[in-house]
Design a protein around this motif. Structure first.
Motif, PDB file in Angstrom:
ATOM      1  N   LYS A  59       9.036  12.939  -2.088  1.00 55.83           N
ATOM      2  CA  LYS A  59       9.982  12.733  -0.987  1.00 55.83           C
ATOM      3  C   LYS A  59       9.289  12.800   0.361  1.00 55.83           C
ATOM      4  O   LYS A  59       9.583  12.019   1.272  1.00 55.83           O
ATOM      5  CB  LYS A  59      11.100  13.772  -1.073  1.00 55.83           C
ATOM      6  N   VAL A  60       8.350  13.719   0.492  1.00 58.07           N
ATOM      7  CA  VAL A  60       7.598  13.812   1.752  1.00 58.07           C
ATOM      8  C   VAL A  60       6.791  12.544   1.984  1.00 58.07           C
ATOM      9  O   VAL A  60       6.777  11.973   3.089  1.00 58.07           O
ATOM     10  CB  VAL A  60       6.685  15.049   1.723  1.00 58.07           C
ATOM     11  N   LEU A  61       6.111  12.083   0.923  1.00 58.11           N
ATOM     12  CA  LEU A  61       5.309  10.872   1.051  1.00 58.11           C
ATOM     13  C   LEU A  61       6.190   9.646   1.285  1.00 58.11           C
ATOM     14  O   LEU A  61       5.813   8.733   2.040  1.00 58.11           O
ATOM     15  CB  LEU A  61       4.470  10.663  -0.213  1.00 58.11           C
ATOM     16  N   GLU A  62       7.380   9.642   0.675  1.00 53.02           N
ATOM     17  CA  GLU A  62       8.289   8.519   0.876  1.00 53.02           C
ATOM     18  C   GLU A  62       8.730   8.429   2.335  1.00 53.02           C
ATOM     19  O   GLU A  62       8.809   7.335   2.908  1.00 53.02           O
ATOM     20  CB  GLU A  62       9.497   8.665  -0.043  1.00 53.02           C
ATOM     21  N   GLU A  63       9.013   9.564   2.942  1.00 54.17           N
ATOM     22  CA  GLU A  63       9.382   9.560   4.353  1.00 54.17           C
ATOM     23  C   GLU A  63       8.227   9.061   5.216  1.00 54.17           C
ATOM     24  O   GLU A  63       8.436   8.305   6.179  1.00 54.17           O
ATOM     25  CB  GLU A  63       9.791  10.974   4.766  1.00 54.17           C
ATOM     26  N   GLN A  64       7.009   9.468   4.879  1.00 53.39           N
ATOM     27  CA  GLN A  64       5.855   8.978   5.617  1.00 53.39           C
ATOM     28  C   GLN A  64       5.686   7.472   5.456  1.00 53.39           C
ATOM     29  O   GLN A  64       5.369   6.760   6.427  1.00 53.39           O
ATOM     30  CB  GLN A  64       4.588   9.695   5.144  1.00 53.39           C
ATOM     31  N   MET A  65       5.935   6.967   4.256  1.00 56.78           N
ATOM     32  CA  MET A  65       5.807   5.532   4.023  1.00 56.78           C
ATOM     33  C   MET A  65       6.848   4.750   4.808  1.00 56.78           C
ATOM     34  O   MET A  65       6.540   3.702   5.402  1.00 56.78           O
ATOM     35  CB  MET A  65       5.941   5.227   2.523  1.00 56.78           C
ATOM     36  N   VAL A  66       8.086   5.236   4.830  1.00 61.57           N
ATOM     37  CA  VAL A  66       9.140   4.553   5.587  1.00 61.57           C
ATOM     38  C   VAL A  66       8.793   4.520   7.076  1.00 61.57           C
ATOM     39  O   VAL A  66       8.946   3.490   7.752  1.00 61.57           O
ATOM     40  CB  VAL A  66      10.494   5.251   5.355  1.00 61.57           C
ATOM     41  N   ALA A  67       8.267   5.622   7.579  1.00 63.35           N
ATOM     42  CA  ALA A  67       7.879   5.669   8.993  1.00 63.35           C
ATOM     43  C   ALA A  67       6.732   4.703   9.273  1.00 63.35           C
ATOM     44  O   ALA A  67       6.727   4.016  10.304  1.00 63.35           O
ATOM     45  CB  ALA A  67       7.492   7.098   9.376  1.00 63.35           C
ATOM     46  N   LEU A  68       5.763   4.640   8.358  1.00 60.79           N
ATOM     47  CA  LEU A  68       4.647   3.720   8.546  1.00 60.79           C
ATOM     48  C   LEU A  68       5.106   2.268   8.519  1.00 60.79           C
ATOM     49  O   LEU A  68       4.648   1.450   9.336  1.00 60.79           O
ATOM     50  CB  LEU A  68       3.593   3.949   7.462  1.00 60.79           C
ATOM     51  N   VAL A  69       5.996   1.920   7.604  1.00 61.92           N
ATOM     52  CA  VAL A  69       6.497   0.543   7.519  1.00 61.92           C
ATOM     53  C   VAL A  69       7.229   0.165   8.806  1.00 61.92           C
ATOM     54  O   VAL A  69       7.075  -0.956   9.326  1.00 61.92           O
ATOM     55  CB  VAL A  69       7.413   0.379   6.290  1.00 61.92           C
ATOM     56  N   GLN A  70       8.017   1.082   9.331  1.00 63.05           N
ATOM     57  CA  GLN A  70       8.712   0.806  10.583  1.00 63.05           C
ATOM     58  C   GLN A  70       7.719   0.600  11.724  1.00 63.05           C
ATOM     59  O   GLN A  70       7.898  -0.295  12.568  1.00 63.05           O
ATOM     60  CB  GLN A  70       9.663   1.956  10.909  1.00 63.05           C
ATOM     61  N   GLN A  71       6.664   1.411  11.770  1.00 65.01           N
ATOM     62  CA  GLN A  71       5.653   1.263  12.813  1.00 65.01           C
ATOM     63  C   GLN A  71       4.875  -0.049  12.652  1.00 65.01           C
ATOM     64  O   GLN A  71       4.555  -0.717  13.639  1.00 65.01           O
ATOM     65  CB  GLN A  71       4.681   2.440  12.765  1.00 65.01           C
ATOM     66  N   ILE A  72       4.609  -0.407  11.406  1.00 64.30           N
ATOM     67  CA  ILE A  72       3.860  -1.641  11.155  1.00 64.30           C
ATOM     68  C   ILE A  72       4.664  -2.866  11.588  1.00 64.30           C
ATOM     69  O   ILE A  72       4.110  -3.814  12.175  1.00 64.30           O
ATOM     70  CB  ILE A  72       3.476  -1.735   9.671  1.00 64.30           C
ATOM     71  N   ASN A  73       5.964  -2.855  11.320  1.00 64.29           N
ATOM     72  CA  ASN A  73       6.819  -4.007  11.625  1.00 64.29           C
ATOM     73  C   ASN A  73       7.416  -3.954  13.029  1.00 64.29           C
ATOM     74  O   ASN A  73       8.286  -4.758  13.357  1.00 64.29           O
ATOM     75  CB  ASN A  73       7.936  -4.117  10.589  1.00 64.29           C
ATOM     76  N   ARG A  74       6.948  -3.032  13.856  1.00 67.07           N
ATOM     77  CA  ARG A  74       7.504  -2.911  15.204  1.00 67.07           C
ATOM     78  C   ARG A  74       7.152  -4.109  16.076  1.00 67.07           C
ATOM     79  O   ARG A  74       7.985  -4.620  16.822  1.00 67.07           O
ATOM     80  CB  ARG A  74       6.974  -1.627  15.851  1.00 67.07           C
ATOM     81  N   ASP A  75       5.911  -4.578  15.973  1.00 67.87           N
ATOM     82  CA  ASP A  75       5.440  -5.637  16.859  1.00 67.87           C
ATOM     83  C   ASP A  75       5.528  -6.997  16.180  1.00 67.87           C
ATOM     84  O   ASP A  75       5.510  -7.109  14.944  1.00 67.87           O
ATOM     85  CB  ASP A  75       3.989  -5.364  17.263  1.00 67.87           C
ATOM     86  N   SER A  76       5.589  -8.032  17.005  1.00 65.83           N
ATOM     87  CA  SER A  76       5.635  -9.400  16.506  1.00 65.83           C
ATOM     88  C   SER A  76       4.960 -10.318  17.510  1.00 65.83           C
ATOM     89  O   SER A  76       4.713  -9.939  18.660  1.00 65.83           O
ATOM     90  CB  SER A  76       7.074  -9.856  16.241  1.00 65.83           C
ATOM     91  N   VAL A  77       4.661 -11.517  17.061  1.00 70.06           N
ATOM     92  CA  VAL A  77       4.015 -12.519  17.901  1.00 70.06           C
ATOM     93  C   VAL A  77       4.756 -13.837  17.743  1.00 70.06           C
ATOM     94  O   VAL A  77       5.258 -14.148  16.657  1.00 70.06           O
ATOM     95  CB  VAL A  77       2.523 -12.664  17.524  1.00 70.06           C
ATOM     96  N   THR A  78       4.846 -14.599  18.816  1.00 69.00           N
ATOM     97  CA  THR A  78       5.521 -15.894  18.805  1.00 69.00           C
ATOM     98  C   THR A  78       4.494 -16.987  19.066  1.00 69.00           C
ATOM     99  O   THR A  78       3.718 -16.908  20.021  1.00 69.00           O
ATOM    100  CB  THR A  78       6.619 -15.963  19.869  1.00 69.00           C
ATOM    101  N   LEU A  79       4.490 -18.003  18.187  1.00 64.32           N
ATOM    102  CA  LEU A  79       3.589 -19.134  18.328  1.00 64.32           C
ATOM    103  C   LEU A  79       4.383 -20.431  18.313  1.00 64.32           C
ATOM    104  O   LEU A  79       5.466 -20.507  17.708  1.00 64.32           O
ATOM    105  CB  LEU A  79       2.542 -19.175  17.216  1.00 64.32           C
ATOM    106  N   SER A  80       3.822 -21.439  18.963  1.00 62.97           N
ATOM    107  CA  SER A  80       4.424 -22.765  18.985  1.00 62.97           C
ATOM    108  C   SER A  80       3.611 -23.678  18.087  1.00 62.97           C
ATOM    109  O   SER A  80       2.384 -23.823  18.268  1.00 62.97           O
ATOM    110  CB  SER A  80       4.454 -23.312  20.417  1.00 62.97           C
ATOM    111  N   ALA A  81       4.254 -24.302  17.087  1.00 65.25           N
ATOM    112  CA  ALA A  81       3.565 -25.187  16.155  1.00 65.25           C
ATOM    113  C   ALA A  81       3.292 -26.538  16.809  1.00 65.25           C
ATOM    114  O   ALA A  81       3.687 -26.799  17.950  1.00 65.25           O
ATOM    115  CB  ALA A  81       4.388 -25.355  14.888  1.00 65.25           C
TER     116      ALA A  81
END
Length: 558
Positions: A232-254
């Motif tokens: 459970k402790v590791l699961e909470e850490q994983m959820v927090a990491l996934v949220q941090q990883i998906n926080r940023d994004s980039v926009t490109l024009s094809a």
């Protein structure tokens, strides 16, 4: 005239024509081998070079012009009639041939395919803008386009010229977070899952033995609760990491103007090949080569690395060598030193020689039927009843793959060892016996050490054949994808029942089973080259040991 004829006859009788023919055949074989390796290396290693990205206007006759953006992968000339037969609006006038170019355009979610063929004569105004950005993604291949902005939590934090440096900084942050996530998933979560499975099997075993009383159940529950709390402790850490990883994004024009927003958690790296210097490209090339040999595969094995396949190949060959060497040597010693040299022994030798010519797939069927189903099934019933109905050793795995290869290469080791034993002079044996040594001592301390170079020769031949086999391994333990290694920190550390990846099977899978043929083709060449290198390294190691043994026991030959 008669003098010339006599000289010609003397030349023929001297054997010089045979020497020249043999030397020429060897030279041709070496040239062909080196040429083949050069082709494989060129086509395979060139895949990792960051090629420039071409932007051009594409005007198909009778259609509206559009902008093409991508990496030129292949250029060839095709008959004009062939393009017309394919339904392209090709004019009748002009030369017999036209140019056809294969472009890697990426952007699979927009265009439906990573690669497309275009007619070179319909491309105009070619250019290589320095600002073209390539995103190498964990899924869906590359994305080519112009960088618009970088976002954090949906809010723009950088755009224009400042977006590039901001993108690199945030990618470094995402890479560090992703590395933490991988460590949690593979090391910590893997350890907990392994521990929970062992607790389950211990409980099932105690139940079958009638020893699962209240105290034993309480002890198992306590261990299980402790592991679940850690999870459970590791699961909470994983959820927090996934949220941090998906926080940023980039926009490109094809190339067609459509804008696409991509989460940085899905991006491996971003680079601008048109703006790279030659030195930068060499650095990028070295990084990609290292990733190829050290990372795990992704995107249906067409991206990433092949380290699990390298590890599985080397480990399986080493286990095979450990198994086949003692059995082959013992069989050869018995046939040469102990067995009565009669009709039965001659029949056995003929059978051994014939076994070397049996198709390898037959050994695979034998391994599946005998090792996996019969031997493995009985091992499960005797030693792992708590795992039923799930098999432990009654399923293809590393052990059965190594044993199957050992049976396949056993005739080679037997024949080579017998030849080495036959070369040892009888006087050496008689001298040892005359000094009071027994026959066993003579064999162990004199004969076998002197024959060890021949044993190593047999092992070299066995390794060369075993490392390149594919057909039998498909039946007894090799699979398309097995990123977890059979050697890890979980007891019993070496998991002989686990399925593995193999370089030979990886070549077959990528070359013939891949959904993206064009993307997989260069990886087939690169993996084939790496397989040759692995076999060469294994053989060079065995050759070094053989030469050392030969020098050590050279004095005894005289």
């Amino acid at each position: 005239m008669s003098v010339k004829q006599n000289n010609l006859k003397s030349w023929y009788k001297s054997g010089a024509p045979g020497v020249w023919m043999s030397g020429g055949a060897v030279a041709i074989a070496i040239i062909m081998t080196l040429g083949l390796l050069a082709v494989i290396a060129t086509r395979g290693l060139g895949h990792f070079w960051p090629a420039d990205i071409l932007e051009a206007d594409y005007q198909v006759p009778g259609q509206e012009a559009r902008v093409m953006l991508g990496e030129v992968v292949q250029v060839e000339e095709v008959p004009r009639a062939r393009l017309a037969a394919a339904g392209l609006p090709v004019a009748e006038e002009g030369g017999e041939f036209m140019t056809r170019e294969l472009l890697k355009v990426g952007n699979r979610e927009l265009f439906g395919a990573d690669f497309t063929w275009v007619v070179g004569e319909w491309l105009s105004n070619p250019r290589k803008p320095a600002g073209i950005t390539v995103l190498e993604r964990r899924e869906w291949g590359n994305f080519y386009g112009n960088l618009i902005n970088v976002k954090e939590g949906g809010q723009v934090v950088a755009e224009g010229d400042a977006a590039w440096s901001e993108l690199q900084q945030r990618l470094d942050r995402v890479d560090a977070l992703h590395a933490q996530l991988v460590r949690l998933e593979k090391k910590d979560i893997g350890r907990i899952n392994h521990g929970l499975e062992r607790i389950r099997l211990e409980g099932r075993k105690l139940q079958l033995q009638g020893k699962l009383d209240a105290d034993a159940q309480a002890a198992l529950d306590a261990r299980r609760d402790a592991l679940n709390a850690d999870y459970k402790v590791l699961e909470e850490q994983m959820v927090a990491l996934v949220q941090q990883i998906n926080r940023d994004s980039v926009t490109l024009s094809a190339s067609d103007g459509r804008q696409t927003e991509i989460a940085l958690g899905k991006v491996v790296r971003a680079f601008r090949p048109n703006a790279m210097s030659t030195l930068d490209k060499f650095g990028f090339y070295a990084m990609k080569l290292w990733e190829f040999v050290s990372d795990e595969p992704r995107e249906a094995n067409t991206e990433g690395g092949i380290f699990p396949a390298i590890f599985g190949t080397v480990l399986m060959v080493m286990l095979m060598a450990v198994i086949v060497t003692p059995f082959g040597v013992i069989a050869a010693v018995y046939l040469r030193e102990y067995a009565h040299q009669g009709a039965l022994t001659r029949v056995i030798r003929i059978a051994v020689n014939n076994l070397a010519g049996v198709p390898s797939i037959v050994y695979g069927v034998f391994g599946l039927g005998f090792f996996v189903y019969v031997l493995g099934g009985n091992i499960d019933r005797l030693f792992f009843p708590e795992s039923a109905p799930a098999p432990t050793f009654g399923t293809p795995g590393l052990m059965w793959a190594s044993l199957t290869l050992a049976i396949l290469t056993l005739p080679v080791v037997i024949v080579a060892t017998e030849e080495g034993l036959a070369r040892i002079p009888r006087a050496v044996r008689e001298g040892s016996l005359a000094l009071g040594a027994t026959k066993a001592e003579t064999l162990w301390k004199v004969v076998i050490p002197m024959a060890s170079p021949a044993m190593m020769t047999g092992l070299i031949l066995a390794v060369a054949r075993a490392a390149g086999e594919v057909a039998p391994l498909m039946l007894v333990g090799v699979v398309k994808l097995a990123p977890s290694l059979p050697l890890n920190g979980n007891y019993p550390y070496l998991h002989l029942d686990q399925k593995i990846m193999h370089l030979g099977f990886h070549i077959y899978d990528v070359g013939f089973q891949s959904p993206n043929v064009e993307a997989a083709r260069p990886l087939v060449y690169a993996t084939a080259l790496l397989l040759v290198i692995v076999i060469a390294l294994l053989n060079l190691t065995a050759v070094y040991i053989r030469n050392h043994l030969r020098e050590k026991y050279k004095a005894l030959d005289h």
